[in-house]
Design a protein around this motif. Structure first.
Motif, PDB file in Angstrom:
ATOM      1  N   SER A  24       0.822  -1.197   0.000  1.00  0.00           N
ATOM      2  CA  SER A  24       0.000   0.000   0.000  1.00  0.00           C
ATOM      3  C   SER A  24       0.863   1.256   0.000  1.00  0.00           C
ATOM      4  N   ALA A  25       0.518   2.188  -0.873  1.00  0.00           N
ATOM      5  CA  ALA A  25       1.240   3.461  -0.896  1.00  0.00           C
ATOM      6  C   ALA A  25       0.715   4.399   0.186  1.00  0.00           C
ATOM      7  N   GLU A  26      -0.493   4.158   0.639  1.00  0.00           N
ATOM      8  CA  GLU A  26      -1.093   4.997   1.667  1.00  0.00           C
ATOM      9  C   GLU A  26      -0.501   4.656   3.023  1.00  0.00           C
ATOM     10  N   ALA A  27      -0.086   5.646   3.736  1.00  0.00           N
ATOM     11  CA  ALA A  27       0.473   5.418   5.060  1.00  0.00           C
ATOM     12  C   ALA A  27      -0.525   5.778   6.157  1.00  0.00           C
ATOM     13  N   ASN A  28      -1.667   6.328   5.809  1.00  0.00           N
ATOM     14  CA  ASN A  28      -2.657   6.700   6.812  1.00  0.00           C
ATOM     15  C   ASN A  28      -3.388   5.455   7.292  1.00  0.00           C
ATOM     16  N   TRP A  29      -3.626   5.385   8.599  1.00  0.00           N
ATOM     17  CA  TRP A  29      -4.339   4.241   9.141  1.00  0.00           C
ATOM     18  C   TRP A  29      -4.964   4.584  10.484  1.00  0.00           C
ATOM     19  N   SER A  30      -5.920   3.773  10.894  1.00  0.00           N
ATOM     20  CA  SER A  30      -6.594   3.920  12.181  1.00  0.00           C
ATOM     21  C   SER A  30      -6.653   2.564  12.859  1.00  0.00           C
ATOM     22  N   SER A  31      -6.614   2.592  14.181  1.00  0.00           N
ATOM     23  CA  SER A  31      -6.660   1.355  14.944  1.00  0.00           C
ATOM     24  C   SER A  31      -7.018   1.676  16.391  1.00  0.00           C
ATOM     25  N   SER A  32      -6.713   0.776  17.291  1.00  0.00           N
ATOM     26  CA  SER A  32      -6.879   0.986  18.730  1.00  0.00           C
ATOM     27  C   SER A  32      -5.748   0.242  19.433  1.00  0.00           C
ATOM     28  N   ILE A  33      -5.607   0.516  20.726  1.00  0.00           N
ATOM     29  CA  ILE A  33      -4.598  -0.164  21.538  1.00  0.00           C
ATOM     30  C   ILE A  33      -5.311  -0.724  22.758  1.00  0.00           C
ATOM     31  N   SER A  34      -4.975  -1.945  23.106  1.00  0.00           N
ATOM     32  CA  SER A  34      -5.607  -2.578  24.255  1.00  0.00           C
ATOM     33  C   SER A  34      -4.543  -3.189  25.164  1.00  0.00           C
ATOM     34  N   GLY A  35      -4.443  -2.678  26.369  1.00  0.00           N
ATOM     35  CA  GLY A  35      -3.548  -3.233  27.381  1.00  0.00           C
ATOM     36  C   GLY A  35      -2.069  -3.190  27.030  1.00  0.00           C
ATOM     37  N   ALA A  36      -1.597  -2.073  26.503  1.00  0.00           N
ATOM     38  CA  ALA A  36      -0.184  -1.940  26.120  1.00  0.00           C
ATOM     39  C   ALA A  36       0.664  -1.524  27.315  1.00  0.00           C
ATOM     40  N   SER A  37       1.852  -2.064  27.365  1.00  0.00           N
ATOM     41  CA  SER A  37       2.834  -1.687  28.373  1.00  0.00           C
ATOM     42  C   SER A  37       3.825  -0.704  27.759  1.00  0.00           C
ATOM     43  N   VAL A  38       4.663  -0.111  28.605  1.00  0.00           N
ATOM     44  CA  VAL A  38       5.763   0.719  28.124  1.00  0.00           C
ATOM     45  C   VAL A  38       6.594  -0.127  27.160  1.00  0.00           C
ATOM     46  N   SER A  39       7.083   0.490  26.114  1.00  0.00           N
ATOM     47  CA  SER A  39       7.851  -0.133  25.036  1.00  0.00           C
ATOM     48  C   SER A  39       6.979  -0.726  23.941  1.00  0.00           C
ATOM     49  N   PHE A  40       5.642  -0.583  24.058  1.00  0.00           N
ATOM     50  CA  PHE A  40       4.759  -1.018  22.972  1.00  0.00           C
ATOM     51  C   PHE A  40       5.145  -0.285  21.693  1.00  0.00           C
ATOM     52  N   GLU A  41       5.240  -1.006  20.581  1.00  0.00           N
ATOM     53  CA  GLU A  41       5.556  -0.416  19.283  1.00  0.00           C
ATOM     54  C   GLU A  41       4.381  -0.598  18.344  1.00  0.00           C
ATOM     55  N   SER A  42       4.043   0.472  17.617  1.00  0.00           N
ATOM     56  CA  SER A  42       2.978   0.402  16.624  1.00  0.00           C
ATOM     57  C   SER A  42       3.467  -0.359  15.398  1.00  0.00           C
ATOM     58  N   ARG A  43       2.551  -0.592  14.489  1.00  0.00           N
ATOM     59  CA  ARG A  43       2.972  -1.167  13.210  1.00  0.00           C
ATOM     60  C   ARG A  43       3.782  -0.130  12.437  1.00  0.00           C
ATOM     61  N   ARG A  44       4.515  -0.563  11.434  1.00  0.00           N
ATOM     62  CA  ARG A  44       5.381   0.321  10.654  1.00  0.00           C
ATOM     63  C   ARG A  44       4.634   0.882   9.439  1.00  0.00           C
ATOM     64  N   TRP A  45       5.075   2.062   8.986  1.00  0.00           N
ATOM     65  CA  TRP A  45       4.550   2.647   7.760  1.00  0.00           C
ATOM     66  C   TRP A  45       5.653   3.436   7.075  1.00  0.00           C
ATOM     67  N   SER A  46       5.436   3.765   5.800  1.00  0.00           N
ATOM     68  CA  SER A  46       6.366   4.617   5.052  1.00  0.00           C
ATOM     69  C   SER A  46       5.852   6.036   5.084  1.00  0.00           C
ATOM     70  N   ASP A  47       6.756   6.996   4.999  1.00  0.00           N
ATOM     71  CA  ASP A  47       6.357   8.374   5.159  1.00  0.00           C
ATOM     72  C   ASP A  47       7.207   9.298   4.305  1.00  0.00           C
ATOM     73  N   GLU A  48       6.746  10.514   4.186  1.00  0.00           N
ATOM     74  CA  GLU A  48       7.480  11.591   3.510  1.00  0.00           C
ATOM     75  C   GLU A  48       7.462  12.819   4.418  1.00  0.00           C
ATOM     76  N   GLN A  49       8.460  12.989   5.210  1.00  0.00           N
ATOM     77  CA  GLN A  49       8.680  14.208   5.992  1.00  0.00           C
ATOM     78  C   GLN A  49       7.808  14.393   7.231  1.00  0.00           C
ATOM     79  N   TYR A  50       6.574  13.897   7.276  1.00  0.00           N
ATOM     80  CA  TYR A  50       5.623  14.318   8.309  1.00  0.00           C
ATOM     81  C   TYR A  50       4.747  13.150   8.757  1.00  0.00           C
ATOM     82  N   SER A  51       4.524  13.042  10.047  1.00  0.00           N
ATOM     83  CA  SER A  51       3.525  12.112  10.585  1.00  0.00           C
ATOM     84  C   SER A  51       2.797  12.773  11.741  1.00  0.00           C
ATOM     85  N   GLN A  52       1.509  12.522  11.788  1.00  0.00           N
ATOM     86  CA  GLN A  52       0.662  12.998  12.881  1.00  0.00           C
ATOM     87  C   GLN A  52       0.024  11.764  13.522  1.00  0.00           C
ATOM     88  N   VAL A  53       0.122  11.679  14.842  1.00  0.00           N
ATOM     89  CA  VAL A  53      -0.481  10.587  15.596  1.00  0.00           C
ATOM     90  C   VAL A  53      -1.496  11.194  16.559  1.00  0.00           C
TER      91      VAL A  53
END
Length: 142
Positions: A24-53
């Motif tokens: 997928s060329a689109e890097a935008n996505w939506s999800s949720s997090i359930s019961g994450a501890s410190v050091s939780f890592e999101s899935r990876r995506w490709s980007d160009e200069q800017y990301s908003q979370v």
């Protein structure tokens, strides 16, 4: 079935499979997090200069914690990952949305992800759940 019809059906099926398997060329996505501890890592995506979370609907299993620290990273194979600014999210623990924006990620940055660095100011302790997580990479891309 005629040979031409069978060939057309095979070609059509191959095209559909190609679309499904294509990255997928689109890097935008939506999800949720359930019961994450410190050091939780999101899935990876490709980007160009800017990301908003954005996080909406944050809570912890303790019910007391009212902040989480989120940091942007770039996964680099066989080397230490590059890190970017840390943002402290608090608004999502109320009725608002917490917003973090990262710029200057590097042209064509691949394997970008965010990581939960602290929950309630601590590197251990409660687990974090987030009703809505969204990643948008389009604002500053051009």
């Amino acid at each position: 079935m005629k040979i031409t019809a069978r060939a057309a059906m095979t070609a059509g099926t191959a095209a559909v499979i190609g679309l499904v398997l294509a990255p997928s060329a689109e890097a935008n996505w939506s999800s949720s997090i359930s019961g994450a501890s410190v050091s939780f890592e999101s899935r990876r995506w490709s980007d160009e200069q800017y990301s908003q979370v954005q996080f909406t609907g944050c809570h912890t299993d303790s019910g007391v914690t009212k902040s989480t620290d989120v940091q942007m990273w770039r996964d680099i194979s066989l080397q230490p990952d590059d890190s970017y600014d840390n943002k402290t999210f608090t608004a999502c623990f109320g009725s608002g949305t917490s917003n973090g924006e990262w710029t200057d990620l590097g042209t064509g940055a691949k394997n970008v992800y965010f990581k939960i660095m602290k929950i309630g100011g601590s590197t251990f302790g409660p687990q974090l759940s987030v009703s809505s997580v969204s990643v948008d990479t389009t604002k500053a891309d051009g």
